[in-house]
Motif scaffolding. Sequence first.
Motif: not given
Length: 831
Positions: A83-88, A255-258
């Motif tokens: 996970l990238t910093d932006d995604q975090q 790019g992220v699934a929750l």
Amino acid sequence: MAELLYRIGRFSTRRHWTVIGAWLAVLVLTGVTYASFAGALSSSISLPDTPTTRVSGQLERDFEGTGGGNGTIVVESTDGSALTDDQQQDALDLFDRIAAVDGVDEVTDPFATQQQVDDGAARVADGREQLNKGLAKLTEAQGQIDGGRTALEEQRRQARANGTLADVRAQLDDAEQQLDDGQAEVDRQRAKVDEELPQLEQGETLTQLSSGYRTVSEDGSAAVANVVFAVAINEVSVETKTAIEDLLADADIDGVALYPSQDIAQTVPSILGPGEVAGVVIAAIVLFLMLGTVIGASLPLVTALLGVGVASLASLSFSGLVEFVSVTPVLGVMLGLAVGIDYSLFIINRHRRQLKQGIALSESIGLANGTSGNAVVFAGVTVIVALLALNVTGVPFLGLMGTVGAVAVLVAILMAITLTPAVLSLVGPRILKRRERSEIATGTTYDDHAITARDEPMSNARAWTVLGLGIVALLVVAAPATQMRLGLPDGSTQPPDSAAYQAYEVQAEKFGDGSNGPLLVVADLPGPVAEDEVTAEQATIGAQLGRAWNVDAVVPIGASKDRSALAFQVVPDGSPTDESTAELVQNLRSSTLTTTSGGEATLGVAGNASAGIDISDQLSSVLPVYLVLVVGLSMLILVLVFRSILVPLTATLGFVLSLLAAFGGITAIFQLGFLSDLFGVHAPGPVLSFLPIIATGILFGLAMDYQLFLVSGMREAHAHGAPARVAVQHGLRAGRSVVTAAAIIMISVFAGFIFSHDATIKPIGFGLAFGVLLDAFVVRMLLIPAAMHLLGESAWWLPKWLDRILPDVDVEGARLERSHAAPGAGDRAGG
């Protein structure tokens, strides 16, 4: 009772629009009460006063910030990269919004938590490195001091030998003082190390114990955030969970699934899905084949659906006052549809037979209501007794399920004996096929009581063969039940496309199976400990917990307000439903650990996995008591109905065989995975904890339904003078077709729920369908006739003293038929 039902049937015939209007008014009234007072359904199952709830209460009462329920949110990169910093940051912003939802206390930052864990481990490792360096320096300094003393002694010896000791004494004394000062400094540093060493070792112990606990996966592609609620998880409102799910659905982080865990994402199962509709369609086909007319096939369906609507809306009207488990109304629909269709069918079938005997329309409706309707009432009462007896188990949600099911059956009975006659009056002779109406018009009639060549009894050899093979077959099918384990469904049992399943799978893959069901362990100490001794006590107790079999990680949570108890999060190696996890819970609860002072600490365990184990244990313990109660009460009803001792006894023994076989089938498919793909079971596991007791109550009631309708025909033939063994064959022949149709209808309705997406509904649907299949077609139509043939006249034996005190309920309506023997004039079926 038969006479009363006859009058009700005649009244419904005369005032059919009044009866129909009254039921429609009841439907509207229940709809209004539902809209006005209904509340949300709960997807959580809990029991009061279990070991888990007691520990949870202690955590809420004595520990800061640990009393609320917990759920998790899984964050995963869609491409498997870190996970990238932006995604975090986007995920953290989302967590802040979730934390603002009413009912949510906190959402933890998994990235900061993992960083703290890593930093703590790094500090401990750095502390060990610094300590080792210091020890090395102290060892070097000690070596230098020891070497200096050796050199000093050599100088003294040489000076003494040379006679110059007096000249260098002062110099040597100064050197010795320097060595003493150096030794004192080394001793001070060593004492400091000895003082710091226990703290370091405690930190190392705790770090090693918690090394298996992570909130961010090792590859950085997934993270787990803990959602802390203000109340226990079973008390979290549906509105709160829905608000969280809505926020997750709308997050749209690139790019992220929750995925919310099952504790958050549990949904209320649909009452009528495609499988259930298919079951009703099959029932309609069977009705058409049985009755031969579209009107006849439609009538039981219409009355059953109307009854389900009334019962469901009436029951759910109280859901705002009483907590309803989501499966409760589905169970009511299952029963309402199945028995509603069957009960109406029994009366319609009797009415059609009487019309073909030449009995007048209105008289036939009254007689059908007083004979088959009488059997319907007694059969329904047996089911109701079995369901209401669930209240004596002391399990609130189970008692409520039984009550709602009993209401559905009661409404089905009332519909059958009032609405069915009213609609039959409107339909008139069209309930028969056109050919049958023509035959009646020409004076052709049928006599069901006549004994024919087809009623010749079976041979004794055949009876023994059928009985022996049937019993052996049922015992073989029942064999897997010896391995039955009970539990509650977890995320792995949810549909593969559901968020709960995805959350479970990601956690299991990235963090280990045990991360889906961590345990909360409270160690009650012999007495309070000092504030500066808490860490040492945590390390001592935690080390012993870590040595327990099947423990992956032990993480200290904190101490109670008075420091008389310590709390830990224990992550097992196995999943929440693994047998090893259940053994771990039992082992922890039975263990005592040694404290730093040498005293003993007792352990309590809480958590979702622990709660499921407690529920299963309690339900297992009440099942025998429930079985004895239900069988005892129903035996009394059957003795009253059949005026026999052996008939109820054989009926009950047959039920026990079919029940055990049903348990065997459930265990084989849902636990052992046999034919699991065929039934859509992608994750075999423990059998639903409350299924055995629910199945016992419902199947016993339904089994006695078929016993009543088949054996009452045998008793009726015997009462008309047929020899006992001839009566067995006559009653079987007379009732076989309608019971077969009724059983197929009930199996179809129950089987429709097998294909539900809900992991709770699926095994219930299968268990009831399979149980009815075995009981109707193996026990009632094969074993019971064989047993009654072998018993002969003794099947109807009843002690004279009991015969005198028992009221004659005339369930077959024989007296009613004799008093209304003559067909009415001017109201003929063919008229």
